[in-house]
Design a protein around this motif. Structure first.
Motif, short mmCIF file in Angstrom:
data_model
loop_
_atom_site.label_atom_id
_atom_site.label_comp_id
_atom_site.label_asym_id
_atom_site.label_seq_id
_atom_site.Cartn_x
_atom_site.Cartn_y
_atom_site.Cartn_z
N PRO A 341 0.82 -1.24 0.00
CA PRO A 341 0.00 0.00 0.00
C PRO A 341 0.84 1.27 0.00
O PRO A 341 0.49 2.25 -0.68
CB PRO A 341 -0.82 -0.13 1.29
CG PRO A 341 -0.89 -1.59 1.56
CD PRO A 341 0.42 -2.15 1.08
N ASP A 342 1.93 1.28 0.75
CA ASP A 342 2.75 2.48 0.82
C ASP A 342 3.47 2.75 -0.49
O ASP A 342 3.75 3.91 -0.84
CB ASP A 342 3.76 2.38 1.96
CG ASP A 342 3.08 2.45 3.32
OD1 ASP A 342 2.12 3.22 3.46
OD2 ASP A 342 3.52 1.74 4.24
N VAL A 343 3.81 1.70 -1.22
CA VAL A 343 4.44 1.89 -2.53
C VAL A 343 3.43 2.48 -3.51
O VAL A 343 3.76 3.35 -4.33
CB VAL A 343 5.01 0.55 -3.06
CG1 VAL A 343 5.56 0.72 -4.47
CG2 VAL A 343 6.11 0.04 -2.13
N VAL A 344 2.18 2.04 -3.41
CA VAL A 344 1.13 2.62 -4.27
C VAL A 344 0.95 4.10 -3.94
O VAL A 344 0.82 4.95 -4.83
CB VAL A 344 -0.20 1.87 -4.10
CG1 VAL A 344 -1.32 2.58 -4.86
CG2 VAL A 344 -0.06 0.44 -4.61
N ASP A 345 0.97 4.44 -2.65
CA ASP A 345 0.81 5.84 -2.26
C ASP A 345 1.96 6.68 -2.80
O ASP A 345 1.77 7.84 -3.24
CB ASP A 345 0.76 5.95 -0.74
CG ASP A 345 -0.51 5.33 -0.15
OD1 ASP A 345 -1.46 5.09 -0.92
OD2 ASP A 345 -0.54 5.07 1.07
#
Length: 364
Positions: A341-345
């Motif tokens: 999720p943090d990579v997508v953000d």
């Protein structure tokens, strides 16, 4: 240039002409000499285009004292390396201690003893010559190490590009995919350097190594048969199982290269992580190991998003290229399932740069 020109240059500083005359008379046979009668002129000559190899400095002078002159010489990087010998009538232990504290290499009291002065000058010039030699050698060695490091880095870069291009030429649809994903990975990594989950892993050195090793992510495709790799359409189930082996093939190829070198190489560690792990999914449904969450190496998580995004915006035999907005939407749909999720953000924050990279390295 005459032999006289090669002799060391001394600067004698004294406000008494008789003392200067005596110094010149004692030393002119072996050295070139310049003289100054005050501290201001001494500083000007010391910092001039032809700097002295050694300074003989009186202490008690009108205006700037010898102690003040020495302190200024030491404070200026251009003159700090010039040895200073005080020649003075001040003979107390405290005066001598102060002279050495402000930076002088020696302290000779008047009246001048010719043998002592000659011996001290000769000794300190030898010490300076040795120090200059060691400093110059250190500078040369540092320059040589830097040159060799750049050369090695260039060889590594060329080797990586050749290996990556070998895989790319076998897959005639990938175009500039390798170059684009390399830059995508860097953008994502730079976006996450301050994130508490990633800061330890994404140091500046690590990001450089990630950028260097990213082109090897699909090196394993060299081991996939042409009838599968070059098939003009979707793969069937059995073909897909063979295609998935390229992750393991890639890691093994890099390991063999590492074994041939006989040493561990940092960027190859990242290359192995990326080659083997960039098809893993955050929820554990990827391949080849079915890793989930933080068990997937950071490098592989970054490449997972970069690789999928680029596949979505690229034309293939079996599909048209998607607009960025559609591809970005699919990336968001995979947040927490396919992708960290943090990579997508991080991708969403820097997606304009993704578009710029895609445009800059657009397929022919």
């Amino acid at each position: 240039m005459t032999n006289d020109d090669l002799r060391p240059l001394l600067l004698a500083v004294d406000d008494t002409p008789e003392n200067l005359a005596l110094i010149v008379e004692l030393l002119r046979a072996d050295y070139r000499l310049r003289v100054a009668t005050n501290g201001v002129d001494a500083l000007r000559l010391a910092a001039g285009p032809v700097r002295p190899d050694l300074i003989l400095l009186d202490v008690m002078m009108p205006g700037l004292s010898g102690f003040e002159v020495c302190e200024r010489l030491q404070a200026d990087p251009a003159t700090a390396g010039i040895p200073v010998i005080f020649l003075t009538a001040l003979s107390s232990v405290e005066d001598e201690r102060h002279g050495l504290q402000v930076g002088a290499v020696d302290y000779v009291t008047k009246p001048i003893s010719p043998p002592i002065l000659e011996a001290r000058v000769k000794s300190h010039l030898r010490l300076k010559a040795s120090a200059d030699y060691l400093r110059d050698k250190a500078v040369f060695l540092e320059s040589e190490v830097s040159r060799r490091t750049r050369e090695l880095s260039t060889i590594q870069d060329v080797t990586i590009q050749v290996m990556a291009s070998l895989a790319e030429t076998r897959d005639n649809e990938t175009g500039h995919h390798i170059r684009r994903t390399q830059h995508y990975v860097r953008v994502l990594a730079e976006s996450l350097v301050a994130h508490p989950r990633f800061s330890a892993a994404l140091t500046p050195e690590a990001i450089d190594l990630l950028f260097k090793s990213a082109p090897l992510h699909d090196i394993g495709k060299v081991g996939i048969p042409d009838h599968i790799l070059l098939k003009p359409g979707r793969l069937d189930a059995s073909e897909w199982e063979i295609m998935k082996t390229h992750a393991a093939v890639g890691r093994e190829a890099i390991e063999h290269a590492e074994q041939a070198l006989g040493i561990r190489v940092d960027f190859l560690r990242y290359a192995k992580e990326i080659a083997y792990g960039h098809h893993e999914k955050w929820d554990g449904t990827g391949y080849p190991q079915g890793l989930a969450g933080d068990a997937i190496p950071v490098s592989a998580r970054l490449m997972a998003l970069a690789d999928v995004y680029d596949a979505l915006i690229s034309k293939r035999v079996y599909k048209n290229a998607m607009p960025h907005a559609v591809a970005a939407g699919l990336i968001v749909e995979g947040r927490g399932s396919h992708f960290d999720p943090d990579v997508v953000d991080a991708f969403l924050l820097r997606q304009v740069e993704f578009e710029r990279i895609a445009a800059a390295y657009k397929d022919d």
